[in-house]
Motif scaffolding. Structure first.
Motif, PDB file in Angstrom:
ATOM      1  N   ASP A  86       0.829  -1.202   0.000  1.00  0.00           N
ATOM      2  CA  ASP A  86       0.000   0.000   0.000  1.00  0.00           C
ATOM      3  C   ASP A  86       0.870   1.263   0.000  1.00  0.00           C
ATOM      4  O   ASP A  86       1.702   1.455   0.886  1.00  0.00           O
ATOM      5  CB  ASP A  86      -0.920   0.007   1.223  1.00  0.00           C
ATOM      6  N   PRO A  87       0.685   2.153  -0.985  1.00  0.00           N
ATOM      7  CA  PRO A  87       1.492   3.379  -1.040  1.00  0.00           C
ATOM      8  C   PRO A  87       1.157   4.362   0.075  1.00  0.00           C
ATOM      9  O   PRO A  87       1.910   5.315   0.302  1.00  0.00           O
ATOM     10  CB  PRO A  87       1.147   3.963  -2.410  1.00  0.00           C
ATOM     11  N   TYR A  88       0.027   4.139   0.766  1.00  0.00           N
ATOM     12  CA  TYR A  88      -0.375   5.015   1.864  1.00  0.00           C
ATOM     13  C   TYR A  88      -0.415   4.272   3.195  1.00  0.00           C
ATOM     14  O   TYR A  88      -1.198   4.601   4.077  1.00  0.00           O
ATOM     15  CB  TYR A  88      -1.728   5.653   1.569  1.00  0.00           C
ATOM     16  N   GLN A  89       0.463   3.268   3.351  1.00  0.00           N
ATOM     17  CA  GLN A  89       0.583   2.603   4.648  1.00  0.00           C
ATOM     18  C   GLN A  89       1.121   3.620   5.659  1.00  0.00           C
ATOM     19  O   GLN A  89       1.607   4.695   5.288  1.00  0.00           O
ATOM     20  CB  GLN A  89       1.488   1.392   4.537  1.00  0.00           C
ATOM     21  N   PRO A  90       1.054   3.318   6.963  1.00  0.00           N
ATOM     22  CA  PRO A  90       1.419   4.304   7.990  1.00  0.00           C
ATOM     23  C   PRO A  90       2.778   4.972   7.796  1.00  0.00           C
ATOM     24  O   PRO A  90       2.950   6.149   8.123  1.00  0.00           O
ATOM     25  CB  PRO A  90       1.377   3.477   9.281  1.00  0.00           C
ATOM     26  N   LEU A  91       3.760   4.259   7.256  1.00  0.00           N
ATOM     27  CA  LEU A  91       5.095   4.819   7.072  1.00  0.00           C
ATOM     28  C   LEU A  91       5.091   6.033   6.148  1.00  0.00           C
ATOM     29  O   LEU A  91       5.946   6.921   6.265  1.00  0.00           O
ATOM     30  CB  LEU A  91       6.017   3.732   6.509  1.00  0.00           C
ATOM     31  N   GLU A  92       4.127   6.097   5.237  1.00  0.00           N
ATOM     32  CA  GLU A  92       4.045   7.210   4.286  1.00  0.00           C
ATOM     33  C   GLU A  92       3.782   8.543   4.972  1.00  0.00           C
ATOM     34  O   GLU A  92       4.209   9.595   4.479  1.00  0.00           O
ATOM     35  CB  GLU A  92       2.957   6.916   3.247  1.00  0.00           C
ATOM     36  N   LYS A  93       3.118   8.521   6.112  1.00  0.00           N
ATOM     37  CA  LYS A  93       2.821   9.773   6.821  1.00  0.00           C
ATOM     38  C   LYS A  93       4.096  10.522   7.155  1.00  0.00           C
ATOM     39  O   LYS A  93       4.152  11.762   7.083  1.00  0.00           O
ATOM     40  CB  LYS A  93       2.035   9.476   8.099  1.00  0.00           C
ATOM     41  N   ASP A  94       5.139   9.790   7.484  1.00  0.00           N
ATOM     42  CA  ASP A  94       6.420  10.400   7.837  1.00  0.00           C
ATOM     43  C   ASP A  94       7.339  10.530   6.627  1.00  0.00           C
ATOM     44  O   ASP A  94       7.956  11.579   6.418  1.00  0.00           O
ATOM     45  CB  ASP A  94       7.099   9.557   8.924  1.00  0.00           C
ATOM     46  N   LYS A  95       7.430   9.512   5.786  1.00  0.00           N
ATOM     47  CA  LYS A  95       8.404   9.500   4.695  1.00  0.00           C
ATOM     48  C   LYS A  95       7.954  10.317   3.484  1.00  0.00           C
ATOM     49  O   LYS A  95       8.787  10.813   2.728  1.00  0.00           O
ATOM     50  CB  LYS A  95       8.712   8.063   4.271  1.00  0.00           C
TER      51      LYS A  95
END
Length: 362
Positions: free
Chosen positions: A140-149
């Protein structure tokens, strides 16, 4: 003898989908904690922290020629996915890095910090031919890590700059952060989005997809995207026999009511290590139903857990698969879903000038 290590836990870990760290098929040796007889029981593993690891990618656009999928180019900004969906067919990819497709896939995450830079170089290569780039086809391109990265956001801004079409599939509300960019691209017919709605049952969602947005939140996401003029589809996937297949019509009705104009579904796929992980999950959460679920899966997969042949891997075969396909078609026809083609505009693709470019004399 008790063994509740990550490789063979006694019970599920809160917020995680897989119930073990099942070894990948390339691992020669496997280790696990065992009681030595001097203690009553091993201390349980309470939680496993998520670790984010930077990956220096050498290329960013993957290509394929599969007749089963409607795109030839894709980008995956992340390896692994914290959403923890136990059925995820991307899990086996972690085995190529000597990591487990189980809990490692949810907790050992890799991010491609140079993705936007690589994308720009690829788009500027001589002879590049524009065709829609798909995002969310693996993890998923919008998994939780995306919020920061913010790697997906950087990719989107690059594609917008080059007026390049893109398709996105996600389970996450985080996509609404990028609503202004997506709305602008939609005005030029450069984007459409698919929101995955696996179930409308919160209890099942928490077990099946522990770190994803709830069903109501996903429907609100469809509504917000549609209201912003972004062509939006609902992905009823995967359909799991005797678990969520009865919800198919309700999912389609709910998504249509929220503004979805297109729909698709995929019958549960269990490639490589996903099959034993899913069987473990069934025994943990639905032991009384596990045998029945897998019986129908195998009836729909030529007597096996999985079917990899083109033309069959997405839909399956047999009576259950045929009835599912018919139910989907009838419901879509009643609702008017899939009447409009979602063809994106590749003619707008352009190479903006950059420092060092020779300017035209005219």
């Amino acid at each position: 003898m008790a063994n509740d290590s990550p490789s063979n836990p006694r019970s599920t870990l809160k917020g995680r989908g897989a119930v073990s760290n099942l070894a990948g098929r390339f691992v020669d040796q496997v280790s696990s904690r065992e009681s030595d007889g001097w203690e009553m029981a091993l201390e349980p593993v309470e939680r496993i922290e998520t670790v984010a690891i930077e990956e220096k990618a050498k290329s960013i656009i993957a290509t394929n020629s599969s007749p089963d999928i409607p795109f030839t180019q894709s980008i995956n900004a992340y390896r692994g996915c914290e959403h923890g969906c136990v059925y995820c067919y991307a899990r086996p990819a972690h085995a190529y890095m000597d990591l487990s497709p189980g809990l490692d896939f949810e907790t050992q995450l890799f991010y491609k910090l140079n993705a936007a830079e690589l994308l720009e170089k690829a788009l500027r290569k001589k002879g590049y031919r524009c065709s829609p780039i798909a995002m969310g086809t693996n993890t998923d391109p919008y998994q939780p890590l995306e919020k920061d990265k913010r790697i997906t956001r950087q990719i989107l801004e690059t594609l917008q700059h080059y007026r390049h079409p893109v398709t996105i599939v996600t389970k996450s509300q985080l996509i609404l952060r990028d609503l202004p960019v997506l709305a602008e691209m939609a005005q030029d017919n450069l984007v459409h989005v698919g929101i995955s709605v696996t179930t409308l049952d919160n209890g099942l969602k928490r077990k099946l997809e522990p770190r994803t947005a709830g069903p109501a939140a996903r429907l609100r996401t469809i509504e917000a995207l549609a209201a912003a003029g972004i062509p939006t589809a609902v992905m009823a996937a995967p359909i799991i026999p005797a678990l969520n297949d009865a919800e198919l019509e309700k999912i389609l009705h709910s998504a249509h009511g929220a503004g979805a104009i297109h729909a698709a579904y995929i019958l549960l796929r269990l490639p490589f290590e996903v099959a034993p992980l899913f069987r473990q999950w069934l025994q943990e959460h639905y032991p009384e139903r596990a045998e029945h679920v897998m019986s129908i899966v195998q009836q729909s997969r030529g007597g096996k857990d999985n079917q990899s042949e083109f033309g069959q891997r997405q839909r399956g075969t047999g009576v259950f698969a045929q009835l599912l396909q018919q139910r989907f078609r009838v419901t879509c026809r009643k609702l008017g879903l899939n009447e409009r083609k979602l063809d994106l505009d590749c003619t707008r693709f352009t190479l903006p000038p950059q420092s060092g470019d020779q300017q035209s004399l005219f």
